[in-house]
Write a protein that holds these residues in place. Sequence first.
Motif, PDB file in Angstrom:
ATOM      1  N   ILE A  80      -3.652  14.730 -15.972  1.00  0.00           N
ATOM      2  CA  ILE A  80      -3.266  16.055 -15.479  1.00  0.00           C
ATOM      3  C   ILE A  80      -4.485  16.975 -15.444  1.00  0.00           C
ATOM      4  CG2 ILE A  80      -1.889  18.119 -16.002  1.00  0.00           C
ATOM      5  CD1 ILE A  80       0.225  16.123 -17.186  1.00  0.00           C
ATOM      6  N   PHE A  81      -5.309  16.908 -16.481  1.00  0.00           N
ATOM      7  CA  PHE A  81      -6.555  17.684 -16.544  1.00  0.00           C
ATOM      8  C   PHE A  81      -7.453  17.349 -15.349  1.00  0.00           C
ATOM      9  CE2 PHE A  81     -11.025  16.890 -17.882  1.00  0.00           C
ATOM     10  CZ  PHE A  81     -11.492  18.194 -17.893  1.00  0.00           C
ATOM     11  N   LEU A  82      -7.681  16.056 -15.105  1.00  0.00           N
ATOM     12  CA  LEU A  82      -8.547  15.645 -13.994  1.00  0.00           C
ATOM     13  C   LEU A  82      -8.003  16.131 -12.655  1.00  0.00           C
ATOM     14  CD1 LEU A  82      -9.418  11.973 -15.052  1.00  0.00           C
ATOM     15  CD2 LEU A  82     -10.906  13.987 -15.186  1.00  0.00           C
ATOM     16  N   LYS A  83      -6.699  16.003 -12.455  1.00  0.00           N
ATOM     17  CA  LYS A  83      -6.085  16.435 -11.196  1.00  0.00           C
ATOM     18  C   LYS A  83      -6.189  17.953 -11.035  1.00  0.00           C
ATOM     19  CE  LYS A  83      -3.719  16.035  -7.397  1.00  0.00           C
ATOM     20  NZ  LYS A  83      -4.468  15.679  -6.196  1.00  0.00           N
ATOM     21  N   ALA A  84      -5.890  18.686 -12.091  1.00  0.00           N
ATOM     22  CA  ALA A  84      -5.940  20.149 -12.015  1.00  0.00           C
ATOM     23  C   ALA A  84      -7.350  20.641 -11.710  1.00  0.00           C
ATOM     24  CB  ALA A  84      -5.435  20.760 -13.325  1.00  0.00           C
ATOM     25  N   VAL A  85      -8.324  20.084 -12.405  1.00  0.00           N
ATOM     26  CA  VAL A  85      -9.718  20.508 -12.209  1.00  0.00           C
ATOM     27  C   VAL A  85     -10.202  20.149 -10.809  1.00  0.00           C
ATOM     28  CG1 VAL A  85     -12.088  20.048 -12.936  1.00  0.00           C
ATOM     29  CG2 VAL A  85     -10.334  20.533 -14.649  1.00  0.00           C
ATOM     30  N   SER A  86      -9.982  18.909 -10.379  1.00  0.00           N
ATOM     31  CA  SER A  86     -10.500  18.487  -9.070  1.00  0.00           C
ATOM     32  C   SER A  86      -9.813  19.230  -7.931  1.00  0.00           C
ATOM     33  CB  SER A  86     -10.393  16.972  -8.894  1.00  0.00           C
ATOM     34  OG  SER A  86      -9.059  16.534  -8.988  1.00  0.00           O
ATOM     35  N   THR A  87      -8.507  19.432  -8.026  1.00  0.00           N
ATOM     36  CA  THR A  87      -7.796  20.157  -6.974  1.00  0.00           C
ATOM     37  C   THR A  87      -8.169  21.635  -6.982  1.00  0.00           C
ATOM     38  OG1 THR A  87      -5.968  18.593  -7.131  1.00  0.00           O
ATOM     39  CG2 THR A  87      -5.513  20.679  -6.025  1.00  0.00           C
ATOM     40  N   GLY A  88      -8.213  22.225  -8.158  1.00  0.00           N
ATOM     41  CA  GLY A  88      -8.566  23.642  -8.265  1.00  0.00           C
ATOM     42  C   GLY A  88      -9.967  23.942  -7.782  1.00  0.00           C
ATOM     43  N   LEU A  89     -10.914  23.106  -8.181  1.00  0.00           N
ATOM     44  CA  LEU A  89     -12.293  23.322  -7.720  1.00  0.00           C
ATOM     45  C   LEU A  89     -12.398  23.161  -6.206  1.00  0.00           C
ATOM     46  CD1 LEU A  89     -14.444  21.615 -10.500  1.00  0.00           C
ATOM     47  CD2 LEU A  89     -14.360  24.061  -9.931  1.00  0.00           C
ATOM     48  N   HIS A  90     -11.667  22.197  -5.655  1.00  0.00           N
ATOM     49  CA  HIS A  90     -11.685  22.011  -4.201  1.00  0.00           C
ATOM     50  C   HIS A  90     -11.168  23.260  -3.481  1.00  0.00           C
ATOM     51  CE1 HIS A  90     -11.658  19.952  -0.380  1.00  0.00           C
ATOM     52  NE2 HIS A  90     -10.385  20.278  -0.222  1.00  0.00           N
ATOM     53  N   ARG A  91     -10.200  23.941  -4.077  1.00  0.00           N
ATOM     54  CA  ARG A  91      -9.662  25.166  -3.472  1.00  0.00           C
ATOM     55  C   ARG A  91     -10.655  26.326  -3.542  1.00  0.00           C
ATOM     56  NH1 ARG A  91      -4.101  24.780  -2.715  1.00  0.00           N
ATOM     57  NH2 ARG A  91      -3.033  23.239  -4.004  1.00  0.00           N
ATOM     58  N   CYS A  92     -11.449  26.392  -4.592  1.00  0.00           N
ATOM     59  CA  CYS A  92     -12.287  27.567  -4.864  1.00  0.00           C
ATOM     60  C   CYS A  92     -13.754  27.409  -4.500  1.00  0.00           C
ATOM     61  CB  CYS A  92     -12.222  27.912  -6.357  1.00  0.00           C
ATOM     62  SG  CYS A  92     -10.607  28.412  -6.902  1.00  0.00           S
ATOM     63  N   GLY A 150      -2.393  38.570  -4.886  1.00  0.00           N
ATOM     64  CA  GLY A 150      -1.816  38.056  -3.641  1.00  0.00           C
ATOM     65  C   GLY A 150      -2.711  37.055  -2.940  1.00  0.00           C
ATOM     66  N   ILE A 151      -3.995  37.354  -2.898  1.00  0.00           N
ATOM     67  CA  ILE A 151      -4.954  36.461  -2.240  1.00  0.00           C
ATOM     68  C   ILE A 151      -5.008  35.117  -2.964  1.00  0.00           C
ATOM     69  CG2 ILE A 151      -7.413  36.103  -1.739  1.00  0.00           C
ATOM     70  CD1 ILE A 151      -7.554  39.233  -1.418  1.00  0.00           C
ATOM     71  N   TRP A 152      -5.158  35.156  -4.269  1.00  0.00           N
ATOM     72  CA  TRP A 152      -5.251  33.913  -5.042  1.00  0.00           C
ATOM     73  C   TRP A 152      -3.931  33.158  -5.030  1.00  0.00           C
ATOM     74  CZ3 TRP A 152      -8.043  36.437  -9.788  1.00  0.00           C
ATOM     75  CH2 TRP A 152      -9.366  36.726  -9.426  1.00  0.00           C
ATOM     76  N   PHE A 153      -2.811  33.881  -5.090  1.00  0.00           N
ATOM     77  CA  PHE A 153      -1.509  33.216  -5.034  1.00  0.00           C
ATOM     78  C   PHE A 153      -1.379  32.458  -3.716  1.00  0.00           C
ATOM     79  CE2 PHE A 153       2.981  32.789  -4.151  1.00  0.00           C
ATOM     80  CZ  PHE A 153       3.452  32.285  -5.344  1.00  0.00           C
ATOM     81  N   GLN A 154      -1.745  33.108  -2.620  1.00  0.00           N
ATOM     82  CA  GLN A 154      -1.673  32.469  -1.300  1.00  0.00           C
ATOM     83  C   GLN A 154      -2.544  31.213  -1.260  1.00  0.00           C
ATOM     84  OE1 GLN A 154       0.064  32.654   1.429  1.00  0.00           O
ATOM     85  NE2 GLN A 154      -1.203  31.253   2.605  1.00  0.00           N
ATOM     86  N   GLU A 155      -3.760  31.302  -1.728  1.00  0.00           N
ATOM     87  CA  GLU A 155      -4.681  30.165  -1.683  1.00  0.00           C
ATOM     88  C   GLU A 155      -4.207  28.985  -2.535  1.00  0.00           C
ATOM     89  OE1 GLU A 155      -7.483  29.462   0.124  1.00  0.00           O
ATOM     90  OE2 GLU A 155      -6.916  31.257   1.230  1.00  0.00           O
ATOM     91  N   PHE A 156      -3.571  29.273  -3.667  1.00  0.00           N
ATOM     92  CA  PHE A 156      -3.147  28.207  -4.574  1.00  0.00           C
ATOM     93  C   PHE A 156      -1.720  27.720  -4.316  1.00  0.00           C
ATOM     94  CE2 PHE A 156      -7.022  28.838  -6.740  1.00  0.00           C
ATOM     95  CZ  PHE A 156      -7.214  27.732  -7.559  1.00  0.00           C
ATOM     96  N   LEU A 183      -5.866  28.090 -14.006  1.00  0.00           N
ATOM     97  CA  LEU A 183      -6.588  28.453 -15.225  1.00  0.00           C
ATOM     98  C   LEU A 183      -7.773  27.532 -15.496  1.00  0.00           C
ATOM     99  CD1 LEU A 183      -3.929  29.596 -17.852  1.00  0.00           C
ATOM    100  CD2 LEU A 183      -5.665  30.953 -16.684  1.00  0.00           C
ATOM    101  N   SER A 184      -7.647  26.255 -15.168  1.00  0.00           N
ATOM    102  CA  SER A 184      -8.782  25.355 -15.404  1.00  0.00           C
ATOM    103  C   SER A 184      -9.984  25.771 -14.567  1.00  0.00           C
ATOM    104  CB  SER A 184      -8.403  23.887 -15.151  1.00  0.00           C
ATOM    105  OG  SER A 184      -8.070  23.658 -13.811  1.00  0.00           O
TER     106      SER A 184
END
Length: 190
Positions: free
Chosen positions: A131-143, A73-79, A94-95
């Motif tokens: 898509i890889f670059l976007k997923a990694v940069s956005t995901g890392l910014h969230r975490c 739930g926590i991770w779903f909310q954040e993402f 996942l990235s």
Amino acid sequence: VLDNMGQSQSSTGTHFQKAEVRRTFEDVQSLWTEEELFSRIERIKELTLNFSLDRMKFGKLLQLPANKEDLVGIWFQEFSKDRATKVVDGLEFLSVVILLSQVEIVRKTVLLFFLFDLEGKNSIRKDEFTIFLKAVSTGLHRCVKGLPPPISVAELSSLSSEYFSFLGKQALTQEDMLIWVTEAHASLNY
């Protein structure tokens, strides 16, 4: 637990603060082995065609132990909090899980390659690399606290075009990806 990811330089040439994994994502670093991550990559490719995960599919992808179930739930909310559709981009999540995991860098690269080889042709095309670059940069910014916001998809697409033009290829092999991650300092300019 990874708490200091070091200093780096943004594309504007200015340094940003020390980066550290946000407390809500610290468990990501040690939850899954390489084999378990590979299994989740296979699972996401079976669960959905567009990699968008609602709450139920997200939980099914993670399959956390009972004592960690609250993290779903926590991770779903954040993402999903800034998406009108309230879904998680499974590639983005996942990235980041792969990057923050305790798997060694070469094996992380293999996992990322498999994740973003969207057609299963043992190669990554320019659009898949974007898509890889976007997923990694956005995901890392969230975490990770202290990282700059991701640049636009248009800018990432331009970077992908430059890289593929430099390579003179239509698609990356696993070896190309490994070289980019470990040797091409352009990968560190984020």
